[in-house]
Design an enzyme around this catalytic site. Structure first.
Site, mmCIF file in Angstrom:
data_model
loop_
_atom_site.group_PDB
_atom_site.id
_atom_site.type_symbol
_atom_site.label_atom_id
_atom_site.label_comp_id
_atom_site.label_asym_id
_atom_site.label_seq_id
_atom_site.Cartn_x
_atom_site.Cartn_y
_atom_site.Cartn_z
ATOM 1 N N LEU A 53 -21.525 2.730 1.513
ATOM 2 C CA LEU A 53 -20.154 2.495 1.099
ATOM 3 C C LEU A 53 -20.067 1.933 -0.320
ATOM 4 O O LEU A 53 -19.157 2.277 -1.077
ATOM 5 C CB LEU A 53 -19.471 1.520 2.061
ATOM 6 C CG LEU A 53 -19.407 1.928 3.534
ATOM 7 C CD1 LEU A 53 -18.701 0.850 4.342
ATOM 8 C CD2 LEU A 53 -18.691 3.256 3.699
ATOM 9 N N ASP A 101 -29.676 -11.396 -4.461
ATOM 10 C CA ASP A 101 -30.269 -11.536 -3.133
ATOM 11 C C ASP A 101 -29.419 -12.513 -2.335
ATOM 12 O O ASP A 101 -29.399 -13.715 -2.623
ATOM 13 C CB ASP A 101 -31.706 -12.051 -3.255
ATOM 14 C CG ASP A 101 -32.421 -12.169 -1.918
ATOM 15 O OD1 ASP A 101 -31.765 -11.947 -0.864
ATOM 16 O OD2 ASP A 101 -33.621 -12.490 -1.908
ATOM 17 N N SER A 192 -14.986 -5.803 9.525
ATOM 18 C CA SER A 192 -15.120 -4.791 10.573
ATOM 19 C C SER A 192 -14.171 -5.086 11.730
ATOM 20 O O SER A 192 -13.802 -6.255 11.963
ATOM 21 C CB SER A 192 -16.557 -4.774 11.104
ATOM 22 O OG SER A 192 -16.669 -3.942 12.254
ATOM 23 N N TYR A 227 -23.319 -10.394 15.299
ATOM 24 C CA TYR A 227 -22.813 -9.603 14.166
ATOM 25 C C TYR A 227 -21.283 -9.608 14.164
ATOM 26 O O TYR A 227 -20.654 -9.790 13.119
ATOM 27 C CB TYR A 227 -23.334 -8.169 14.259
ATOM 28 C CG TYR A 227 -22.729 -7.224 13.237
ATOM 29 C CD1 TYR A 227 -23.068 -7.320 11.890
ATOM 30 C CD2 TYR A 227 -21.825 -6.243 13.633
ATOM 31 C CE1 TYR A 227 -22.507 -6.461 10.954
ATOM 32 C CE2 TYR A 227 -21.259 -5.383 12.704
ATOM 33 C CZ TYR A 227 -21.609 -5.492 11.365
ATOM 34 O OH TYR A 227 -21.048 -4.649 10.448
ATOM 35 N N LYS A 231 -18.609 -11.177 11.274
ATOM 36 C CA LYS A 231 -17.497 -10.449 10.673
ATOM 37 C C LYS A 231 -16.176 -11.194 10.875
ATOM 38 O O LYS A 231 -15.285 -11.143 10.022
ATOM 39 C CB LYS A 231 -17.418 -9.036 11.244
ATOM 40 C CG LYS A 231 -18.550 -8.125 10.778
ATOM 41 C CD LYS A 231 -18.567 -8.025 9.268
ATOM 42 C CE LYS A 231 -19.629 -7.085 8.742
ATOM 43 N NZ LYS A 231 -19.654 -7.036 7.258
#
Length: 350
Positions: A53, A101, A192, A227, A231
């Site tokens: 993306l 990083d 998300s 996860y 988000k």
């Protein structure tokens, strides 16, 4: 597929349900930017821009006249390959590759210091992220999903702390550019729809981030939960930061790019994930249309959550009174981490 059919199905299969997400993958196809959208003279930073993306959104903005794009990448070699890909079709653009990083506060701060010296910064898309399906810690000691949001393992700090820190460091050049141009700069966070799907058990802990750094908080029987929680933290951070910003100078939003066939899923051992992606996933270019839409439209929608290229409501928890309190708590905890672990930063942003 007729627009009426898409509209009906997008409304019947509600946002935040897994069935709804799958149906909308089929019925709601992201549209590219129209020809009349131009980014002439503007500079953009896109993180996680060597692939997926990040790369595709950079390419689309460059195709619409972007003068300079800075690719924030962990691996400079792969970043240079991405740079050459962009220059092959848009040779007049100034394409730069900067190392960052997300597992290292020092690296993020160095990136931010470099960005502060830019003569202008109109757009920042914070796309870097990871999806780690087992408990592991980043270089900073935080759980990877929390630490980063890069496609590499790291603590909860990666998907949240890394992005949060960089967002704070970019505020000054974004604000300065807005003041000089008379138009708001754009700061977009990639999140998300999975933020709907977490019970967020850590929200009642004395310290949310400290609890998420403890291995026994990681649900091994449902690894996607961590996860999803990372988000959710991103959505909460966007909303709290947006409350503290002047939308006339920096317009912030967060965007759900949908299910896309990218390297994000490379660490996901979920049975059938390959077939699911084959049947439902959008291409990286299609997913990138949602990112470029977020920085080109939605004026006056400060702190908005975008999905299918439109403003929609985030999860019920996010917009609840409890969610707002947790949002403030997360802000305070995050700033406290930066003051302790990135002390030279405190005089600048905390």
């Amino acid at each position: 597929m007729p627009l009426a059919f898409c509209t009906i199905h997008c409304s019947v299969f509600a946002m935040g349900t897994m069935t709804g997400s799958f149906v909308r993958q089929v019925t709601a196809k992201p549209k590219p930017l129209p020809e009349e959208i131009h980014f002439d003279g503007k500079t953009a930073i896109v993180t996680g821009a060597n692939i997926g993306l990040g790369l595709e959104s950079s390419r689309e903005m460059v195709a619409h006249g972007l003068s300079r794009v800075i690719l924030g990448v962990r691996n400079v070699e792969s970043g240079n390959i991405a740079r050459n890909t962009i220059l092959a079709s848009s040779p007049k653009c100034d394409v730069e590759v900067w190392e960052v990083d997300y597992e290292s506060f020092a690296s993020i701060m160095a990136f931010g210091a470099r960005a502060s010296k830019l003569n202008r910064l109109d757009i920042a898309i914070l796309n870097a992220g990871i999806k780690v399906m087992e408990f592991s810690q980043s270089k900073t000691g935080h759980e990877k999903n929390v630490q980063v949001s890069l496609p590499y393992p790291s603590r909860t700090a990666i998907n949240h702390l890394g992005t949060a820190l960089l967002s704070l460091l970019l505020l000054e050049p974004l604000k300065r550019t807005a003041e000089e141009t008379g138009a708001p700069s754009r700061l977009t966070f990639v999140t998300s729809e999975v933020h709907f799907w977490t019970p967020f058990n850590e929200k009642n802990s004395a310290s949310i981030l400290a609890r998420m750094d403890e291995e026994d908080s990681f649900n091994k029987s449902d690894a996607i939960e961590r996860y999803s929680t990372s988000k959710l933290l991103g959505v909460l951070w966007t909303r709290e930061l947006a409350k503290k910003a002047d939308e006339k100078k920096i317009l912030m939003n967060c965007v759900n790019p949908g299910i896309c066939s990218t390297s994000l899923y490379r660490a996901d051992p979920t049975p059938g994930i390959g077939l699911l992606l084959k049947l439902l996933a959008w291409s990286p270019a299609m997913g990138a249309h949602t990112l470029t839409n977020a920085v080109a439209y939605h004026d006056g929608k400060q702190g908005a959550y975008l999905s299918e290229q439109r403003v929609t409501s985030p999860s019920a928890f996010v917009v609840s009174a409890e969610g707002e309190e947790v949002q403030k708590k997360l802000w305070d905890e995050t700033i406290a981490v930066f003051r302790e672990e990135a002390p030279t930063l405190s005089s600048q942003i905390c």
